[in-house]
Design an enzyme around this catalytic site. Sequence first.
Site, PDB file in Angstrom:
ATOM      1  N   GLY A  25       0.839  -1.211   0.000  1.00 49.14           N
ATOM      2  CA  GLY A  25       0.000   0.000   0.000  1.00 49.14           C
ATOM      3  C   GLY A  25       0.867   1.251   0.000  1.00 49.14           C
ATOM      4  O   GLY A  25       1.746   1.396   0.837  1.00 49.14           O
ATOM      5  N   ARG A  86       1.393  -4.984  -5.038  1.00 45.99           N
ATOM      6  CA  ARG A  86       1.558  -6.208  -4.251  1.00 45.99           C
ATOM      7  C   ARG A  86       1.824  -7.305  -5.275  1.00 45.99           C
ATOM      8  O   ARG A  86       0.985  -7.555  -6.129  1.00 45.99           O
ATOM      9  CB  ARG A  86       0.301  -6.517  -3.438  1.00 45.99           C
ATOM     10  CG  ARG A  86       0.030  -5.470  -2.372  1.00 45.99           C
ATOM     11  CD  ARG A  86      -0.974  -5.947  -1.330  1.00 45.99           C
ATOM     12  NE  ARG A  86      -1.113  -4.927  -0.307  1.00 45.99           N
ATOM     13  CZ  ARG A  86      -2.066  -3.985  -0.317  1.00 45.99           C
ATOM     14  NH1 ARG A  86      -2.978  -3.989  -1.262  1.00 45.99           N
ATOM     15  NH2 ARG A  86      -2.113  -3.068   0.630  1.00 45.99           N
ATOM     16  N   ASP A 117       4.992  -5.001   6.201  1.00 40.97           N
ATOM     17  CA  ASP A 117       5.511  -6.296   6.644  1.00 40.97           C
ATOM     18  C   ASP A 117       5.566  -7.331   5.515  1.00 40.97           C
ATOM     19  O   ASP A 117       6.533  -8.077   5.403  1.00 40.97           O
ATOM     20  CB  ASP A 117       4.656  -6.821   7.812  1.00 40.97           C
ATOM     21  CG  ASP A 117       5.297  -8.043   8.440  1.00 40.97           C
ATOM     22  OD1 ASP A 117       6.454  -7.935   8.885  1.00 40.97           O
ATOM     23  OD2 ASP A 117       4.671  -9.116   8.435  1.00 40.97           O
ATOM     24  N   THR A 140       3.928   2.218   5.942  1.00 40.11           N
ATOM     25  CA  THR A 140       2.535   1.764   5.882  1.00 40.11           C
ATOM     26  C   THR A 140       1.701   2.603   6.829  1.00 40.11           C
ATOM     27  O   THR A 140       2.135   2.880   7.957  1.00 40.11           O
ATOM     28  CB  THR A 140       2.381   0.273   6.263  1.00 40.11           C
ATOM     29  OG1 THR A 140       0.988   0.003   6.501  1.00 40.11           O
ATOM     30  CG2 THR A 140       3.155  -0.124   7.508  1.00 40.11           C
ATOM     31  N   ASP A 142      -0.692   1.625   8.378  1.00 35.24           N
ATOM     32  CA  ASP A 142      -1.192   0.759   9.459  1.00 35.24           C
ATOM     33  C   ASP A 142      -0.343   0.872  10.738  1.00 35.24           C
ATOM     34  O   ASP A 142      -0.803   0.521  11.819  1.00 35.24           O
ATOM     35  CB  ASP A 142      -1.218  -0.705   9.006  1.00 35.24           C
ATOM     36  CG  ASP A 142      -2.085  -0.899   7.766  1.00 35.24           C
ATOM     37  OD1 ASP A 142      -2.871   0.008   7.445  1.00 35.24           O
ATOM     38  OD2 ASP A 142      -1.960  -1.949   7.120  1.00 35.24           O
ATOM     39  N   ASP A 144       2.037  -0.987  11.737  1.00 32.48           N
ATOM     40  CA  ASP A 144       1.987  -2.322  12.350  1.00 32.48           C
ATOM     41  C   ASP A 144       3.270  -3.123  12.134  1.00 32.48           C
ATOM     42  O   ASP A 144       3.234  -4.343  12.019  1.00 32.48           O
ATOM     43  CB  ASP A 144       0.781  -3.100  11.784  1.00 32.48           C
ATOM     44  CG  ASP A 144       0.893  -3.328  10.283  1.00 32.48           C
ATOM     45  OD1 ASP A 144       1.773  -2.711   9.643  1.00 32.48           O
ATOM     46  OD2 ASP A 144       0.107  -4.130   9.748  1.00 32.48           O
ATOM     47  N   ARG A 186      -5.848  -2.752   8.781  1.00 37.65           N
ATOM     48  CA  ARG A 186      -5.880  -4.228   8.820  1.00 37.65           C
ATOM     49  C   ARG A 186      -6.179  -4.719  10.230  1.00 37.65           C
ATOM     50  O   ARG A 186      -7.140  -4.309  10.828  1.00 37.65           O
ATOM     51  CB  ARG A 186      -4.550  -4.819   8.330  1.00 37.65           C
ATOM     52  CG  ARG A 186      -4.338  -4.659   6.856  1.00 37.65           C
ATOM     53  CD  ARG A 186      -3.094  -5.404   6.427  1.00 37.65           C
ATOM     54  NE  ARG A 186      -2.697  -4.976   5.106  1.00 37.65           N
ATOM     55  CZ  ARG A 186      -3.182  -5.478   3.991  1.00 37.65           C
ATOM     56  NH1 ARG A 186      -4.062  -6.446   4.027  1.00 37.65           N
ATOM     57  NH2 ARG A 186      -2.777  -5.020   2.821  1.00 37.65           N
TER      58      ARG A 186
HETATM   59  O1  F6P Z   1      -1.840  -1.841   4.368  1.00 34.01           O
HETATM   60  C1  F6P Z   1      -2.361  -0.639   3.980  1.00 34.01           C
HETATM   61  C2  F6P Z   1      -3.840  -0.741   3.715  1.00 34.01           C
HETATM   62  O2  F6P Z   1      -4.315   0.533   3.354  1.00 34.01           O
HETATM   63  C3  F6P Z   1      -4.679  -1.323   4.843  1.00 34.01           C
HETATM   64  O3  F6P Z   1      -4.935  -0.409   5.876  1.00 34.01           O
HETATM   65  C4  F6P Z   1      -5.897  -1.782   4.118  1.00 34.01           C
HETATM   66  O4  F6P Z   1      -6.549  -2.833   4.815  1.00 34.01           O
HETATM   67  C5  F6P Z   1      -5.341  -2.251   2.812  1.00 34.01           C
HETATM   68  O5  F6P Z   1      -4.083  -1.614   2.639  1.00 34.01           O
HETATM   69  C6  F6P Z   1      -6.201  -1.948   1.638  1.00 34.01           C
HETATM   70  O6  F6P Z   1      -5.639  -2.570   0.543  1.00 34.01           O
HETATM   71  P1  F6P Z   1      -6.044  -2.253  -0.954  1.00 34.01           P
HETATM   72  O7  F6P Z   1      -5.423  -0.929  -1.308  1.00 34.01           O
HETATM   73  O8  F6P Z   1      -5.451  -3.365  -1.733  1.00 34.01           O
HETATM   74  O9  F6P Z   1      -7.532  -2.182  -1.011  1.00 34.01           O
END
Ligand code: F6P
Length: 331
Positions: A25, A86, A117, A140, A142, A144, A186
């Site tokens: 992300g 990703r 992570d 990130t 998050d 985390d 998350r």
């Molecule tokens: O890890 C970052 C994040 O924004 C999380 O908070 C969220 O759950 C996820 O990515 C959303 O992913 P995507 O952009 O693939 O919808």
Amino acid sequence: MVNLIKLKYREKFMSKKIAILCSGGDVSGMNPALKRFVEYAKEKNLTPYFVYNGYEGLIDNKIKEASYCDVAGIITRGGTKIGSARSSRFMQASFRKIAKSNLDTLGIDMLIVLGGDGSFRGLNTFYKEHGIKFCGIPSTIDNDITGTDYCLGVDTALNIIKSSIDAIRDTASSFSRAFVVETMGRECGYLALVTHLTSGSELCLIPEKAYNLKEYEDKFKKEMLNGRRYFISIVAEGIEQNSQEIADWFENAIGIEARVNELGHIQRGGNPSVYDRLMAYEFVSYAIDGLLNNKNTSIICYSKNGFIYREIKEVAGIKKELDPELLSYLN
Ligand code: F6P
């Protein structure tokens, strides 16, 4: 002897090559990091390269030398100019082998990865198989990642959430409603908890703390009898119930009309805050300095005592615990 002299000459005069990529992300702060990367690499007589679209670009050989022009004017922009992704292909050994051979062909032997992570787990595997020299920068929203108190992008995300909630408060108070505001993160409740502590919300639900909505019923109803006209509740996306269920509870158990606001991806964008620009500057400076000083397998972490290089095995794939002091403020 002649070969040794040649080697010494090469070491002295040929610029080493260093690449950077963004993975997972995206966060606000990646662009300021790219700018600092190009400028500081050049200052250190390194040739900077951009890898486009994360590990996907490493596999597809989307690797290009970076110039000052590439980073002109990007410091104000969220997201990342070089793209992020990703990569499921990078989880396969055959594609990691291609990635390594692409780096070798260009003579790049140092890699900086901005990511979370999942990105670091991939990096750790890549390193174990191919011995690449790297440095990871926790990035990130998050927040985390184990071993660091701060990940790039968190401050901007918190400020975006803050502005959204301040706006929601205007309509909530005008219209006598309860608002359930869902934040990202998350499995981690950091964004929700810090938002709760800094926005004056009435309720905060996060995955790290078990809750029973029944326990709030008497209190909230009494507050309404005493004149409370609206509620703001902050709910982390990782809790077991969905936000609509919390809104239904406000309507059915408390007796107030409720609306859900899932903030979504606006939390990942926007003009990087001053703090994220500064952290990007420092993270990248430490990453390059580390690589030039034989810290070849580390993640740059930040705590109250400042920056520290941690071995990737101390960080990647280890569940981060929410700061107990912050958690203790949640009642
Ligand atoms: O890890 C970052 C994040 O924004 C999380 O908070 C969220 O759950 C996820 O990515 C959303 O992913 P995507 O952009 O693939 O919808």
